[in-house]
Design an enzyme around this catalytic site. Structure first.
Site, PDB file in Angstrom:
ATOM      1  N   LYS A  51      -3.044  -5.513  -0.383  1.00 12.19           N
ATOM      2  CA  LYS A  51      -3.549  -4.714  -1.506  1.00 12.19           C
ATOM      3  C   LYS A  51      -3.510  -5.521  -2.796  1.00 12.19           C
ATOM      4  O   LYS A  51      -2.721  -6.445  -2.969  1.00 12.19           O
ATOM      5  CB  LYS A  51      -2.805  -3.384  -1.590  1.00 12.19           C
ATOM      6  CG  LYS A  51      -3.252  -2.483  -0.434  1.00 12.19           C
ATOM      7  CD  LYS A  51      -2.693  -1.104  -0.430  1.00 12.19           C
ATOM      8  CE  LYS A  51      -3.276  -0.355   0.791  1.00 12.19           C
ATOM      9  NZ  LYS A  51      -2.571   0.879   1.082  1.00 12.19           N
ATOM     10  N   ARG A  53       2.392  -0.893   7.793  1.00 10.87           N
ATOM     11  CA  ARG A  53       1.001  -0.993   8.245  1.00 10.87           C
ATOM     12  C   ARG A  53       0.451  -2.305   7.700  1.00 10.87           C
ATOM     13  O   ARG A  53       0.366  -2.466   6.482  1.00 10.87           O
ATOM     14  CB  ARG A  53       0.218   0.213   7.703  1.00 10.87           C
ATOM     15  CG  ARG A  53      -1.229   0.281   8.126  1.00 10.87           C
ATOM     16  CD  ARG A  53      -1.911   1.511   7.518  1.00 10.87           C
ATOM     17  NE  ARG A  53      -3.313   1.565   7.896  1.00 10.87           N
ATOM     18  CZ  ARG A  53      -4.274   0.862   7.300  1.00 10.87           C
ATOM     19  NH1 ARG A  53      -3.990   0.060   6.289  1.00 10.87           N
ATOM     20  NH2 ARG A  53      -5.524   0.965   7.712  1.00 10.87           N
TER      21      ARG A  53
HETATM   22  N1  PMM Z   1      -4.052   2.082   3.384  1.00 10.50           N
HETATM   23  C1  PMM Z   1      -5.335   1.943   3.768  1.00 10.50           C
HETATM   24  C2  PMM Z   1      -5.846   2.657   4.856  1.00 10.50           C
HETATM   25  N2  PMM Z   1      -5.055   3.490   5.560  1.00 10.50           N
HETATM   26  N3  PMM Z   1      -2.965   4.497   5.899  1.00 10.50           N
HETATM   27  C3  PMM Z   1      -1.698   4.679   5.532  1.00 10.50           C
HETATM   28  N4  PMM Z   1      -0.914   5.539   6.219  1.00 10.50           N
HETATM   29  N5  PMM Z   1      -1.144   4.010   4.474  1.00 10.50           N
HETATM   30  C4  PMM Z   1      -1.873   3.138   3.723  1.00 10.50           C
HETATM   31  O1  PMM Z   1      -1.324   2.577   2.764  1.00 10.50           O
HETATM   32  C5  PMM Z   1      -3.243   2.938   4.080  1.00 10.50           C
HETATM   33  C6  PMM Z   1      -3.760   3.649   5.192  1.00 10.50           C
HETATM   34  C7  PMM Z   1      -6.232   1.027   2.994  1.00 10.50           C
HETATM   35  O2  PMM Z   1      -6.118  -0.285   3.444  1.00 10.50           O
HETATM   36  P1  PMM Z   1      -7.197  -0.974   4.437  1.00 10.50           P
HETATM   37  O3  PMM Z   1      -8.559  -0.725   3.848  1.00 10.50           O
HETATM   38  O4  PMM Z   1      -6.854  -2.401   4.496  1.00 10.50           O
HETATM   39  O5  PMM Z   1      -7.071  -0.349   5.800  1.00 10.50           O
END
Ligand code: PMM
Length: 292
Positions: free
Chosen positions: A227, A267
């Protein structure tokens, strides 16, 4: 801390310090996610990537078909399902533990039918009123993330007086809604939602506030990987711009610290270093409890 409810730990799943933090490997089957969009849009590429993530140490592969990067416009339901369901089906058939990253109950339901073992709803059940009843009926584990608005407009909602307390209160409200829908306490994982209606300073405060959020009494998932706020920690070697991939080392550092701080899971996109990081944290915690 007003309004922040601490749930009695006797009725909640507990996590001792020596249990290892779970690694959720990110598999975005989207053309437009901020760090890996477009790489795994074909079924074969996505399945191969999911299996690779497990080989690298992922405990769960988190499959998403809708980008939630700041400013992202929603995809329609049929397109989201078309992207994720065949991938979830194939990975589950191959023995991979899969979670579905979706805000839609209909997509979650199809994903559970296809073999998913967990629902990761970044809206914490706010985006679709049918989500929490589905979680209750299916008795599946769910991640309820702190969320205020859809990605297209969420930056306008990054307004807090005391971010850790406010996120705690708003997560408690999601827990109340989940209980009202019949979701069992031991199904719930909470997530502060780093980057979702949060500035960089808010994200750092939430990481510092992990012990406060743990006091809510539920397992915590932390999603810092790649991020934007991590760019501050990256030495670009004199270059002005960084890319999300440049943030993997910082992401692994957060994984180690979150694991040491008692997070249930992290994650991450770069699974191998994060898997090592959480194992280091686990070894230190284990040594600390019995090695004298
Ligand atoms: N961040 C993203 C997508 N899904 N789910 C959870 N539980 N927590 C998060 O911080 C989260 C998520 C966005 O990141 P990406 O686009 O790299 O998947």
């Amino acid at each position: 801390m007003t309004g922040l409810r601490v749930v009695e730990s006797a009725t909640q799943p507990t996590r001792t310090s020596v249990e290892r933090c779970q690694v959720l490997g990110v598999l975005n089957v989207t053309p437009d996610s901020f760090s890996d969009g477009g790489r795994f849009v074909s079924l074969a590429a996505a399945v191969a990537r999911g299996i690779e993530l497990v080989r690298q140490g992922a405990d769960i592969v988190d499959v998403g078909g809708e980008s939630t990067r700041p400013g992202a416009v929603r995809v329609d339901e049929a397109e989201e399902a078309r992207r994720v369901i065949p991938v979830i089906h194939a990975l589950s058939a191959a023995g991979v533990r899969v979670s579905v990253d979706t805000m839609r109950a209909s997509v979650a339901e199809q994903a559970l039918d296809a073999g998913a073992v967990m629902v990761n709803d970044v809206s914490g059940g706010l985006a679709d009123p049918a989500m929490l009843p589905l979680i209750a009926a299916s008795r599946t584990r769910c991640v309820l993330m702190h969320w205020r608005a859809h990605s297209e407009v969420m930056d306008a909602f990054a307004d807090y007086h005391a971010v850790v307390d406010e996120v705690g209160v708003e997560l408690s409200m999601r827990v109340d809604a989940a209980f009202a829908a019949g979701v069992r306490a031991d199904s719930i994982v909470l997530d502060p939602g780093l980057g979702f209606a949060k500035s960089a300073a808010h994200n750092w405060s939430l990481l510092a506030g992990l012990p406060v959020l743990r006091d809510l009494g539920f397992p915590l998932l932390i999603g810092a990987s790649r991020k934007r706020f991590l760019a501050d920690c990256v030495d670009h070697g004199g270059l002005a711009a960084d890319s999300p991939l440049d943030r993997d080392d910082a992401s692994s550092a957060v994984a180690a610290l979150a694991a040491a701080g008692g997070a249930w899971g992290v994650r991450v996109h770069a699974v191998a270093p994060a898997a090592a990081a959480v194992r280091v944290a686990s070894r230190i915690a284990a040594a600390g409890t019995g090695g004298r």
